[in-house]
Enzyme design. Sequence first.
Site, PDB file in Angstrom:
ATOM      1  N   MET A  94      50.458  39.995  47.437  1.00 18.99           N
ATOM      2  CA  MET A  94      51.033  41.287  47.047  1.00 18.99           C
ATOM      3  C   MET A  94      50.700  42.265  48.226  1.00 18.99           C
ATOM      4  O   MET A  94      49.743  42.895  48.340  1.00 18.99           O
ATOM      5  CB  MET A  94      49.800  41.756  45.927  1.00 18.99           C
ATOM      6  CG  MET A  94      49.944  40.904  44.672  1.00 18.99           C
ATOM      7  SD  MET A  94      48.470  41.017  43.717  1.00 18.99           S
ATOM      8  CE  MET A  94      47.547  39.660  44.150  1.00 18.99           C
ATOM      9  N   GLY A 132      40.071  41.527  36.222  1.00 14.83           N
ATOM     10  CA  GLY A 132      39.305  42.062  35.206  1.00 14.83           C
ATOM     11  C   GLY A 132      40.253  43.084  34.352  1.00 14.83           C
ATOM     12  O   GLY A 132      39.343  43.946  33.479  1.00 14.83           O
ATOM     13  N   ASP A 162      49.826  35.764  34.896  1.00 18.42           N
ATOM     14  CA  ASP A 162      48.706  36.305  35.817  1.00 18.42           C
ATOM     15  C   ASP A 162      48.153  37.528  35.279  1.00 18.42           C
ATOM     16  O   ASP A 162      48.762  38.577  35.320  1.00 18.42           O
ATOM     17  CB  ASP A 162      49.133  36.283  37.284  1.00 18.42           C
ATOM     18  CG  ASP A 162      47.987  36.647  38.164  1.00 18.42           C
ATOM     19  OD1 ASP A 162      46.834  36.672  37.765  1.00 18.42           O
ATOM     20  OD2 ASP A 162      48.383  36.931  39.387  1.00 18.42           O
ATOM     21  N   GLY A 189      41.225  34.737  36.369  1.00 18.82           N
ATOM     22  CA  GLY A 189      40.199  34.944  37.313  1.00 18.82           C
ATOM     23  C   GLY A 189      38.938  35.304  36.614  1.00 18.82           C
ATOM     24  O   GLY A 189      38.067  33.976  36.432  1.00 18.82           O
ATOM     25  N   HIS A 217      44.312  29.574  42.495  1.00 15.63           N
ATOM     26  CA  HIS A 217      45.300  30.729  42.736  1.00 15.63           C
ATOM     27  C   HIS A 217      44.569  31.806  43.608  1.00 15.63           C
ATOM     28  O   HIS A 217      43.456  32.078  43.508  1.00 15.63           O
ATOM     29  CB  HIS A 217      45.344  31.666  41.663  1.00 15.63           C
ATOM     30  CG  HIS A 217      46.324  32.681  41.328  1.00 15.63           C
ATOM     31  ND1 HIS A 217      47.762  32.594  41.396  1.00 15.63           N
ATOM     32  CD2 HIS A 217      46.094  34.157  41.575  1.00 15.63           C
ATOM     33  CE1 HIS A 217      48.357  33.758  41.376  1.00 15.63           C
ATOM     34  NE2 HIS A 217      47.405  34.437  41.605  1.00 15.63           N
ATOM     35  N   SER A 240      41.653  31.995  39.521  1.00 15.57           N
ATOM     36  CA  SER A 240      42.023  32.898  40.654  1.00 15.57           C
ATOM     37  C   SER A 240      40.772  33.117  41.400  1.00 15.57           C
ATOM     38  O   SER A 240      39.867  33.897  40.863  1.00 15.57           O
ATOM     39  CB  SER A 240      42.512  34.299  40.002  1.00 15.57           C
ATOM     40  OG  SER A 240      42.530  35.348  41.046  1.00 15.57           O
ATOM     41  N   SER A 263      37.905  35.264  33.301  1.00 15.35           N
ATOM     42  CA  SER A 263      37.377  34.097  32.222  1.00 15.35           C
ATOM     43  C   SER A 263      36.965  32.907  32.943  1.00 15.35           C
ATOM     44  O   SER A 263      36.318  32.165  31.900  1.00 15.35           O
ATOM     45  CB  SER A 263      38.717  34.172  31.231  1.00 15.35           C
ATOM     46  OG  SER A 263      39.642  33.358  31.763  1.00 15.35           O
ATOM     47  N   MET A 277      45.976  40.772  49.056  1.00 13.97           N
ATOM     48  CA  MET A 277      46.658  42.310  49.027  1.00 13.97           C
ATOM     49  C   MET A 277      46.306  42.970  50.245  1.00 13.97           C
ATOM     50  O   MET A 277      45.385  42.615  51.005  1.00 13.97           O
ATOM     51  CB  MET A 277      45.676  42.912  47.874  1.00 13.97           C
ATOM     52  CG  MET A 277      45.425  42.196  46.480  1.00 13.97           C
ATOM     53  SD  MET A 277      44.226  42.893  45.474  1.00 13.97           S
ATOM     54  CE  MET A 277      44.370  41.790  44.087  1.00 13.97           C
ATOM     55  N   HIS A 334      49.438  33.950  45.968  1.00 16.15           N
ATOM     56  CA  HIS A 334      50.122  35.135  45.430  1.00 16.15           C
ATOM     57  C   HIS A 334      50.070  36.265  46.542  1.00 16.15           C
ATOM     58  O   HIS A 334      49.059  37.071  46.601  1.00 16.15           O
ATOM     59  CB  HIS A 334      49.467  35.393  44.227  1.00 16.15           C
ATOM     60  CG  HIS A 334      49.911  36.414  43.493  1.00 16.15           C
ATOM     61  ND1 HIS A 334      49.457  37.348  42.195  1.00 16.15           N
ATOM     62  CD2 HIS A 334      51.253  37.479  43.559  1.00 16.15           C
ATOM     63  CE1 HIS A 334      50.118  38.092  41.759  1.00 16.15           C
ATOM     64  NE2 HIS A 334      51.151  38.262  42.400  1.00 16.15           N
ATOM     65  N   ASP A 370      44.912  35.092  45.830  1.00 19.90           N
ATOM     66  CA  ASP A 370      45.457  36.503  45.718  1.00 19.90           C
ATOM     67  C   ASP A 370      45.295  37.091  47.314  1.00 19.90           C
ATOM     68  O   ASP A 370      43.974  37.574  47.623  1.00 19.90           O
ATOM     69  CB  ASP A 370      44.807  37.392  44.971  1.00 19.90           C
ATOM     70  CG  ASP A 370      45.102  36.708  43.169  1.00 19.90           C
ATOM     71  OD1 ASP A 370      46.517  36.951  42.974  1.00 19.90           O
ATOM     72  OD2 ASP A 370      44.283  36.729  42.413  1.00 19.90           O
ATOM     73  N   GLY A 409      44.465  39.017  32.955  1.00 22.59           N
ATOM     74  CA  GLY A 409      43.619  39.054  31.584  1.00 22.59           C
ATOM     75  C   GLY A 409      43.787  37.972  30.730  1.00 22.59           C
ATOM     76  O   GLY A 409      44.002  37.942  29.632  1.00 22.59           O
ATOM     77  N   MET A 436      53.855  38.930  35.661  1.00 23.03           N
ATOM     78  CA  MET A 436      52.204  39.680  35.724  1.00 23.03           C
ATOM     79  C   MET A 436      51.980  40.358  34.313  1.00 23.03           C
ATOM     80  O   MET A 436      52.786  41.102  33.977  1.00 23.03           O
ATOM     81  CB  MET A 436      52.217  40.803  36.844  1.00 23.03           C
ATOM     82  CG  MET A 436      52.597  40.422  37.990  1.00 23.03           C
ATOM     83  SD  MET A 436      50.891  39.529  38.778  1.00 23.03           S
ATOM     84  CE  MET A 436      49.469  40.426  38.363  1.00 23.03           C
TER      85      MET A 436
HETATM   86  C1  DX5 Z   1      45.621  40.691  40.020  1.00 28.89           C
HETATM   87  C2  DX5 Z   1      45.732  39.224  40.553  1.00 28.89           C
HETATM   88  C3  DX5 Z   1      45.212  38.379  39.493  1.00 28.89           C
HETATM   89  C4  DX5 Z   1      43.886  38.305  39.146  1.00 28.89           C
HETATM   90  C5  DX5 Z   1      43.515  38.187  37.623  1.00 28.89           C
HETATM   91  O1  DX5 Z   1      46.544  41.546  40.843  1.00 28.89           O
HETATM   92  O2  DX5 Z   1      46.958  38.869  40.702  1.00 28.89           O
HETATM   93  O3  DX5 Z   1      45.388  37.001  40.017  1.00 28.89           O
HETATM   94  O4  DX5 Z   1      42.746  37.768  39.882  1.00 28.89           O
HETATM   95  O5  DX5 Z   1      42.564  38.242  37.346  1.00 28.89           O
HETATM   96  P1  DX5 Z   1      41.796  38.130  35.901  1.00 28.89           P
HETATM   97  O6  DX5 Z   1      42.040  36.857  35.148  1.00 28.89           O
HETATM   98  O7  DX5 Z   1      40.341  38.739  35.941  1.00 28.89           O
HETATM   99  O8  DX5 Z   1      42.700  39.312  35.052  1.00 28.89           O
HETATM  100 ZN    ZN Z   2      47.495  36.768  41.416  1.00 27.25          ZN
END
Ligand code: DX5
Ligand code: ZN
Length: 216
Positions: free
Chosen positions: A68, A145, A175, A197, A32, A7, A199, A36, A66, A34, A177, A137
Amino acid sequence: MVKVAPSILAADFARLAADCRRVLAPGHNWLHFDVMDGVFVPNISVGLPVLACLKKALPQAVYDVHLMIVEPGAYVQDFARAGADTITFHLEANSPVQKTLAAIRALGCKAGLSLRPGTAAEEIFPLLDEADMVLVMSVEPGFGGQSFMPEAPARIAAIKAEGLRRHLPLLIEVDGGINAQTGPLCAQAGAHILVAGNSVFRADDPYAAVCKLKEG
Ligand code: DX5
Ligand code: ZN
């Protein structure tokens, strides 16, 4: 074998293409992306011009977008033009779900449907025939994070079982954690694609982190 979709939200946006290049290799080509809008989720990330620039810099990548955002239907054409390969939006957004899935497919992209952790997995069942991918999700959407929600593997397994029962060629993505501990739980539950993301991009060796996740 699972795919890993790093991500970009956890990358360094001042050197985005260079960071992304580090995690790409033949067979590891998903990114990926994201998006928003500050309304559907309480955060704002990046949008169309960033995708278009990244696609130009790294045309070999598969762009897993993705959305959002509250009105995904109004933007799917623009995201397809900017370089999206898959476009996923939320069941909880304001656009008509079937119409938006059909519009994404008509643009030549894979159509993905996502659900927030609080939405029952069964709510997506009537729409599975019209989607190519389901994004489960495993955190509340909006921020990277966060900690993985332990109920996610059971949700993945339920969607997987329904897809198999109906013989649907459905991809399942997870997606939030995802790391070396939580990734294998999701893969065992039936996920095909692990979004990661922090990790990956915050690891000392991001490419090694992708390989480790892929191997389980
Ligand atoms: C959160 C995003 C994820 C995010 C994941 O709303 O959709 O794609 O980047 O990040 P990590 O892997 O750090 O949880
Ligand atoms: Zn995402």
